[in-house]
Structures are given as C-alpha cells and as structure tokens.
Design an enzyme around this catalytic site. Structure first.
Site, short mmCIF file in Angstrom:
data_model
loop_
_atom_site.label_atom_id
_atom_site.label_comp_id
_atom_site.label_asym_id
_atom_site.label_seq_id
_atom_site.Cartn_x
_atom_site.Cartn_y
_atom_site.Cartn_z
N TYR A 261 -14.12 7.68 -12.63
CA TYR A 261 -13.84 6.58 -11.71
C TYR A 261 -14.36 5.26 -12.28
O TYR A 261 -13.62 4.27 -12.42
CB TYR A 261 -14.46 6.88 -10.34
CG TYR A 261 -14.50 5.68 -9.43
CD1 TYR A 261 -13.33 5.08 -9.00
CD2 TYR A 261 -15.72 5.14 -9.02
CE1 TYR A 261 -13.36 3.95 -8.18
CE2 TYR A 261 -15.77 4.03 -8.20
CZ TYR A 261 -14.59 3.43 -7.78
OH TYR A 261 -14.64 2.33 -6.98
N LEU B 50 -22.32 8.39 2.51
CA LEU B 50 -23.51 8.74 3.28
C LEU B 50 -23.46 8.27 4.74
O LEU B 50 -23.68 9.06 5.66
CB LEU B 50 -24.74 8.16 2.58
CG LEU B 50 -26.07 8.37 3.28
CD1 LEU B 50 -26.40 9.85 3.39
CD2 LEU B 50 -27.19 7.63 2.54
N ASP C 39 0.87 -1.18 0.00
CA ASP C 39 0.00 0.00 0.00
C ASP C 39 0.90 1.23 0.00
O ASP C 39 1.91 1.24 0.71
CB ASP C 39 -0.89 -0.01 1.26
CG ASP C 39 -2.11 0.88 1.12
OD1 ASP C 39 -3.24 0.36 1.18
OD2 ASP C 39 -1.94 2.10 0.93
N ALA D 130 -24.01 15.63 -9.11
CA ALA D 130 -23.84 15.27 -10.52
C ALA D 130 -23.46 13.79 -10.67
O ALA D 130 -22.61 13.29 -9.93
CB ALA D 130 -22.76 16.14 -11.16
N ASP E 292 -25.25 11.10 -10.04
CA ASP E 292 -25.90 10.15 -9.13
C ASP E 292 -27.14 9.52 -9.78
O ASP E 292 -28.14 10.21 -9.97
CB ASP E 292 -26.38 10.87 -7.85
CG ASP E 292 -25.41 10.78 -6.71
OD1 ASP E 292 -24.45 9.97 -6.79
OD2 ASP E 292 -25.60 11.49 -5.72
N ALA F 263 -6.21 -1.58 -4.52
CA ALA F 263 -5.57 -0.26 -4.53
C ALA F 263 -6.14 0.61 -5.64
O ALA F 263 -6.01 0.28 -6.82
CB ALA F 263 -4.06 -0.43 -4.73
N ALA F 264 -6.77 1.72 -5.26
CA ALA F 264 -7.35 2.60 -6.28
C ALA F 264 -7.73 3.94 -5.68
O ALA F 264 -7.91 4.07 -4.47
CB ALA F 264 -8.61 1.96 -6.86
N ASN G 3 -22.89 -0.48 -2.45
CA ASN G 3 -22.44 0.45 -1.41
C ASN G 3 -21.96 -0.29 -0.17
O ASN G 3 -22.77 -0.79 0.61
CB ASN G 3 -23.58 1.41 -1.07
CG ASN G 3 -23.84 2.38 -2.20
OD1 ASN G 3 -24.16 1.96 -3.31
ND2 ASN G 3 -23.65 3.65 -1.96
N1 UDP Z 1 -25.57 11.31 -0.16
C1 UDP Z 1 -26.22 12.40 0.42
N2 UDP Z 1 -25.49 13.20 1.27
C2 UDP Z 1 -24.19 12.98 1.57
C3 UDP Z 1 -23.54 11.86 0.98
C4 UDP Z 1 -24.26 11.05 0.12
O1 UDP Z 1 -27.41 12.64 0.18
O2 UDP Z 1 -23.60 13.76 2.33
C5 UDP Z 1 -26.32 10.43 -1.07
C6 UDP Z 1 -25.74 10.34 -2.48
O3 UDP Z 1 -26.25 11.36 -3.30
C7 UDP Z 1 -26.21 8.95 -2.91
C8 UDP Z 1 -26.25 8.15 -1.60
O4 UDP Z 1 -26.26 9.12 -0.55
O5 UDP Z 1 -27.52 9.02 -3.41
C9 UDP Z 1 -25.04 7.26 -1.41
O6 UDP Z 1 -23.88 8.03 -1.64
P1 UDP Z 1 -22.42 7.52 -1.29
O7 UDP Z 1 -21.47 8.64 -1.63
O8 UDP Z 1 -22.39 6.99 0.09
O9 UDP Z 1 -22.20 6.28 -2.27
P2 UDP Z 1 -22.33 6.16 -3.88
O10 UDP Z 1 -23.69 5.60 -4.12
O11 UDP Z 1 -22.12 7.51 -4.48
O12 UDP Z 1 -21.26 5.19 -4.21
#
Ligand code: UDP
Length: 318
Positions: A138, A185, A31, A277, A279, A71-72, A167
């Site tokens: 990504y 989240l 790592d 953006a 999502d 690793a990413a 997730n």
């Molecule tokens: N989200 C949110 N507020 C935050 C972080 C995430 O409303 O502070 C929402 C985000 O728009 C998505 C969901 O929670 O709909 C899961 O986001 P996260 O970044 O955890 O994982 P992702 O699905 O992007 O891999």
C-alpha cells in the site's frame, strides 16, 4: 472553481466534497463505489459512477480546473496478499487520471498520500525529508504516485500537492468511517462499545512505548479537510509540494481504548494478541511545513473530542 473529486464517495473524499460545496466550488465526484457509498456524496455535487481508468470522458465533459484525488485501495493487509490490485488501482488508476487531466489541460492536483510511505521511522516526529522506505505494498504504491507527480510537475508543469495523512479519525457533515471491512482502531473500538462486536484485539503490548502498545497520531477529518482546501490554491505550475498532516501528538492504542470507554460510557473488552505485521511502534507527524507554508492549524486535537464525533455520527446512522 470547477473541481473533480476522484473517490468522493469514500470517508475522507465525501467530507472534503461537502466542504468544497459549502465553500462554493462546482464539484463533480467520480467514484467506482468499490468501497464508497453513493449516499455519502454531498447533494450539492454531481456524481458519476466510474473508475479512474475510464475517467477520461468525464474530464473531457467537466473540464475541471483542479482535481482532488482520493480514489485508492487502502488496506495494508490486503495489499500484502493481493499486490496486483494495489498496483493496478492505485498506480495504474492514477496514471490514467493524470493522462485524462493532461488531455484537457488540467494541471492542478491534490493527492491523498500517506504516512505509510515512510515505513519504520528513524526519527519521531517524522518530517517530510525523512527517508521513504515503505514496509507494505500500500505504502509503496502511494510513494510511486508521489514520484509520478514530481515528474509530471517537472515535465508537464503540473501544480501538485501530496498530503501525507497520519491516522484520520472523527466525523464531519454527518459523514464518518463506514468500511465494509473495518480494520481501523477507533471504529472497531466503537463497534465493541455499541455491542456490534463482542471484543477487540490489541495488536501487541510489547512495543518500546510507555504502555507497550503502538502510538499513532490521530487527526480529525475536519482538520484534514481544511488542509485540502488550503492546498488547492497553493502550488505554482512546475511545483510538487509534499506535506505531512497530523497533530504532532501521539496516543497509544491503550489510550484510545480508554478514551472510547470514557466517551461512550460502555465497557470495551480487549484481548491482547500478536503484533500486526508491518506495524511500526510509533508514527507521529511533524506538520510544521504545512503550518508555516499554508497557515494550517488543526482545531480538533483533543482525542476524546475526535472519538466523540465519530461515536455520535455512528450512533445517528445506527
Ligand atoms: N489496532 C489494534 N487493534 C485493532 C485495530 C488496530 O490494536 O483492532 C492497532 C494497530 O496495530 C495500530 C493502531 O491500532 O497500532 C492503529 O491502527 P489502524 O489500523 O487504525 O491505523 P494504521 O496506523 O495501521 O494506519
């Protein structure tokens, strides 16, 4: 088995390292600590701080029988404004690692792919044969590595598995999410509950979902880890398998926030903001393929339980 874990100081890599050590494997973690933590590496594993680009001497010394590659760079927003970093680390780094493997005749690999390879789904739950149209850099770089693995399996007899995570959440072996830049989240909501942040923003409540907030499939890191150990032995040389990893149940952002309030017993003030953006409204996995092929069964599917494990681990650390 002698295994090398690339990215074993990060959240998911460190949990899988602990599970591999517990299962009796001889583990070397590699790592560069760009986002990981040395203290997250299991005591039963050897740790070498280096990048994927510089990994060849380590592989030459360790002579692993298999590699698990975590690793990413993995921040969607960052990947949109600094794509060079993502192509360099995720694709350039993976190519260097595969070449280092080939040089020592190690051809077995389990790779951390992502639901972001699919982009906006045409059908939910998402199956592995769904179109792959990533909506961010990504996801595009992870899809490129999946393609790399297919050709290495075909041309060089690699035995490869790509696990497409939905997730990932929760904690295991006392190891939870600890990102310097936190964007996810559940950890953000837990930080608000712990009083480390004043409030959080819900990114949009005008999605075509029952409560208007985005729906995601949260999978416990312990279940994800189990899948890695099963995947390690699965493919034959010349085969690249792709498996989705999720519970198959979606929870909305609102449901997650409610679960955090319930589990922690603390208020979680939220503001409603703009959509983020890229999502998609709903990402839920069809994981039938890995269940059927490898007998994988998630054991921690209850949202409150996932949140509780993350909360208790974060509290212990604090
Ligand atoms: N989200 C949110 N507020 C935050 C972080 C995430 O409303 O502070 C929402 C985000 O728009 C998505 C969901 O929670 O709909 C899961 O986001 P996260 O970044 O955890 O994982 P992702 O699905 O992007 O891999």
């Amino acid at each position: 088995m002698r295994v090398l874990v690339a990215g074993g100081a990060g959240y998911i890599g460190s949990v899988v390292t602990a599970a591999l050590v517990e299962a009796g494997h001889e583990v070397t973690v590699l790592d560069d600590l760009s986002t990981g933590h040395a203290d997250a590496v299991s005591e039963g594993a050897r740790f070498v701080q280096t990048s994927l680009q510089e990994s060849a001497p380590v592989l030459a010394e360790v002579r692993p029988e298999a590699v698990l590659h975590f690793a990413a760079k993995s921040l969607v927003g960052e990947s949109q404004v600094e794509p060079e970093l993502y192509w360099e680390h995720n694709v350039g780094g993976s190519l260097a690692l595969l070449e280092a493997m080939r040089a020592v005749d190690c051809r077995r690999i389990v790779f951390s792919s992502t639901a972001a390879t699919y982009g906006e789904p045409e059908q939910v739950p998402i199956r592995e044969d769904a179109p792959t149209k990533p909506t961010n850099t990504y996801g595009a770089t992870k899809l490129a590595v999946d393609a790399m693995l297919t050709s290495y399996a075909t041309a060089y007899d690699f035995a490869a598995v790509s696990l497409r995570y939905f997730n990932v959440a929760g904690a295991a072996y006392g190891l939870g999410e600890r990102h310097t830049t936190e964007t996810h989240l559940i950890p953000i909501a837990l930080q608000v509950a712990a009083g480390q942040r004043e409030a959080m923003t819900v990114y949009g409540e005008d999605y075509p979902t029952p409560d208007g907030t985005c729906i995601r499939d949260y999978i416990h890191v312990q279940d994800l880890s189990d899948a890695h150990l099963l995947a390690l032995d699965a493919p034959r040389p010349g085969e690249h398998r792709i498996y989705n990893l999720g519970n198959g149940t979606g929870f909305s952002v609102q449901q997650v926030v409610d679960a955090v309030r319930e589990v922690t017993g603390h208020p979680v003030p939220v503001e409603v903001g703009q959509r983020r953006a890229g999502d998609p409204a709903q990402l839920v996995a069809a994981s039938d393929r890995i269940r059927a092929d490898l007998g994988w069964t998630p054991r921690h599917t209850d949202l409150a339980g996932i949140v509780r494990d993350a909360w208790e681990t974060a509290q212990r650390r604090a």
